[in-house]
Scaffold this active site. Structure first.
Site, PDB file in Angstrom:
ATOM      1  N   ASP A  82       0.878  -1.259  -0.056  1.00 55.63           N
ATOM      2  CA  ASP A  82       0.108   0.119   0.017  1.00 55.63           C
ATOM      3  C   ASP A  82       0.900   1.298   0.043  1.00 55.63           C
ATOM      4  O   ASP A  82       2.182   1.192   0.214  1.00 55.63           O
ATOM      5  CB  ASP A  82      -0.760   0.062   1.178  1.00 55.63           C
ATOM      6  CG  ASP A  82      -1.427   1.444   1.626  1.00 55.63           C
ATOM      7  OD1 ASP A  82      -2.364   1.527   0.651  1.00 55.63           O
ATOM      8  OD2 ASP A  82      -1.545   1.692   2.564  1.00 55.63           O
ATOM      9  N   THR A 132      -2.398   0.920  -4.376  1.00 54.71           N
ATOM     10  CA  THR A 132      -3.326   2.177  -3.695  1.00 54.71           C
ATOM     11  C   THR A 132      -4.618   2.415  -3.967  1.00 54.71           C
ATOM     12  O   THR A 132      -4.984   2.418  -5.244  1.00 54.71           O
ATOM     13  CB  THR A 132      -2.428   3.478  -3.756  1.00 54.71           C
ATOM     14  OG1 THR A 132      -2.933   4.648  -2.899  1.00 54.71           O
ATOM     15  CG2 THR A 132      -2.084   3.510  -5.102  1.00 54.71           C
ATOM     16  N   SER A 133      -5.256   3.226  -3.117  1.00 59.20           N
ATOM     17  CA  SER A 133      -6.773   3.412  -3.239  1.00 59.20           C
ATOM     18  C   SER A 133      -6.641   4.836  -3.924  1.00 59.20           C
ATOM     19  O   SER A 133      -7.834   5.254  -4.407  1.00 59.20           O
ATOM     20  CB  SER A 133      -7.411   3.326  -2.269  1.00 59.20           C
ATOM     21  OG  SER A 133      -7.807   2.241  -1.816  1.00 59.20           O
ATOM     22  N   ASP A 184      -1.464  -0.489   6.299  1.00 57.19           N
ATOM     23  CA  ASP A 184      -1.725   0.069   7.387  1.00 57.19           C
ATOM     24  C   ASP A 184      -3.032   0.091   8.073  1.00 57.19           C
ATOM     25  O   ASP A 184      -3.448   0.520   8.967  1.00 57.19           O
ATOM     26  CB  ASP A 184      -1.120   1.436   7.423  1.00 57.19           C
ATOM     27  CG  ASP A 184      -1.819   2.232   6.562  1.00 57.19           C
ATOM     28  OD1 ASP A 184      -2.382   3.334   6.883  1.00 57.19           O
ATOM     29  OD2 ASP A 184      -1.979   1.958   5.489  1.00 57.19           O
ATOM     30  N   LYS A 213     -10.763  -1.612  -2.165  1.00 59.97           N
ATOM     31  CA  LYS A 213     -10.498  -1.953  -0.924  1.00 59.97           C
ATOM     32  C   LYS A 213     -11.432  -1.852  -0.073  1.00 59.97           C
ATOM     33  O   LYS A 213     -12.139  -0.786  -0.012  1.00 59.97           O
ATOM     34  CB  LYS A 213      -9.288  -1.779  -0.243  1.00 59.97           C
ATOM     35  CG  LYS A 213      -7.935  -1.693  -0.942  1.00 59.97           C
ATOM     36  CD  LYS A 213      -6.731  -1.326  -0.269  1.00 59.97           C
ATOM     37  CE  LYS A 213      -5.288  -1.412  -1.223  1.00 59.97           C
ATOM     38  NZ  LYS A 213      -4.274  -0.444  -0.731  1.00 59.97           N
ATOM     39  N   ASP A 270      -0.190   5.106   1.091  1.00 63.20           N
ATOM     40  CA  ASP A 270      -0.315   6.317   2.079  1.00 63.20           C
ATOM     41  C   ASP A 270      -0.695   5.326   3.567  1.00 63.20           C
ATOM     42  O   ASP A 270      -1.252   4.327   3.904  1.00 63.20           O
ATOM     43  CB  ASP A 270      -1.910   6.899   1.681  1.00 63.20           C
ATOM     44  CG  ASP A 270      -1.718   7.616   0.482  1.00 63.20           C
ATOM     45  OD1 ASP A 270      -0.906   8.741   0.759  1.00 63.20           O
ATOM     46  OD2 ASP A 270      -2.289   7.416  -0.181  1.00 63.20           O
TER      47      ASP A 270
END
Length: 222
Positions: free
Chosen positions: A15, A106-107, A163, A138, A17
């Site tokens: 991931d 990543t989103s 995270d 996600k 962020d």
């Protein structure tokens, strides 16, 4: 539970962020301002970390509201603010060690992901999956399944590093092993969803072998 130190992984899917980059202050500033401008209580923003912005907007707006316009608004706010974005401990070393067996999932949008990586001084891996690549974000498994597919590997033989609970659920649902960092969530929140929990990526070491990637715990320094 899987012992991640006993396995050899075909790839590591990171991931961004909260895992590679610390963008918490930026994200909070943008979303608080966005919510206040729409009369949405800030408390309603809790629990969405790691979820794509469009999914968050859809959950918060009232029926009939313009989701496209509201999503474009929050995306623009985040693109305009990079103040304080830095690399988290161990992130640069982890990406360098894993090399061509790394992907970032990543989103965030592609533009935002690249801007934040640049601001943090990190070089993105060759495989970069962003919100534009998914039809389901996600915690759905699709993002990490696509990450493994782009690398040409079996998702079951991948390690997902996250995270956020939503990201860990995504990785687990894809069949991957999971490593959690407590940079944005508590160990108590992450432990039920992770095979191993550490403070950040400086607490582990990745080594590239002929067969794949091995993970070990970093030596504790005084």
């Amino acid at each position: 539970m899987r012992d991640i130190t006993a396995e050899t992984f075909e790839a590591v899917l990171f991931d961004n962020d909260g895992t590679l980059t610390d963008s918490t202050a930026v994200v909070e500033r943008a979303w608080r301002a966005w919510a206040l401008d729409r009369g949405i209580p800030v408390e309603r923003l809790k629990g969405f970390h790691g979820v794509p912005s469009r999914s968050i907007v859809t959950a918060l707006l009232e029926p009939g509201d313009d989701i496209d316009l509201a999503t474009a608004d929050i995306d623009a706010r985040e693109l305009q603010d990079l103040e304080g974005v830095v690399a988290l401990p161990g992130a640069a070393q982890a990406l360098e060690a894993v090399g061509e067996r790394a992907a970032m999932v990543t989103s965030a949008t592609r533009e935002l992901a690249r801007l934040r990586l640049t601001a943090a001084g990190l070089r993105p891996p060759a495989v970069l999956l962003t919100a534009e690549d998914f039809t389901r974000g996600k915690p759905d498994p699709q993002p990490y399944l696509l990450g493994a597919e782009r690398l040409g590997v079996d998702p079951v033989r991948c390690l997902v590093v996250e995270d956020a609970p939503a990201g860990l659920r995504s990785g687990r649902a894809a069949g991957a092993a999971t490593l959690a960092v407590t940079t944005t969530s508590s160990a108590d929140e992450l432990a039920p969803l992770a095979d191993h929990v550490v403070t950040d990526l400086s607490a582990v070491q990745f080594s590239l072998t002929a067969d794949g990637v091995r993970v070990s715990l970093a030596p504790v320094t005084a």
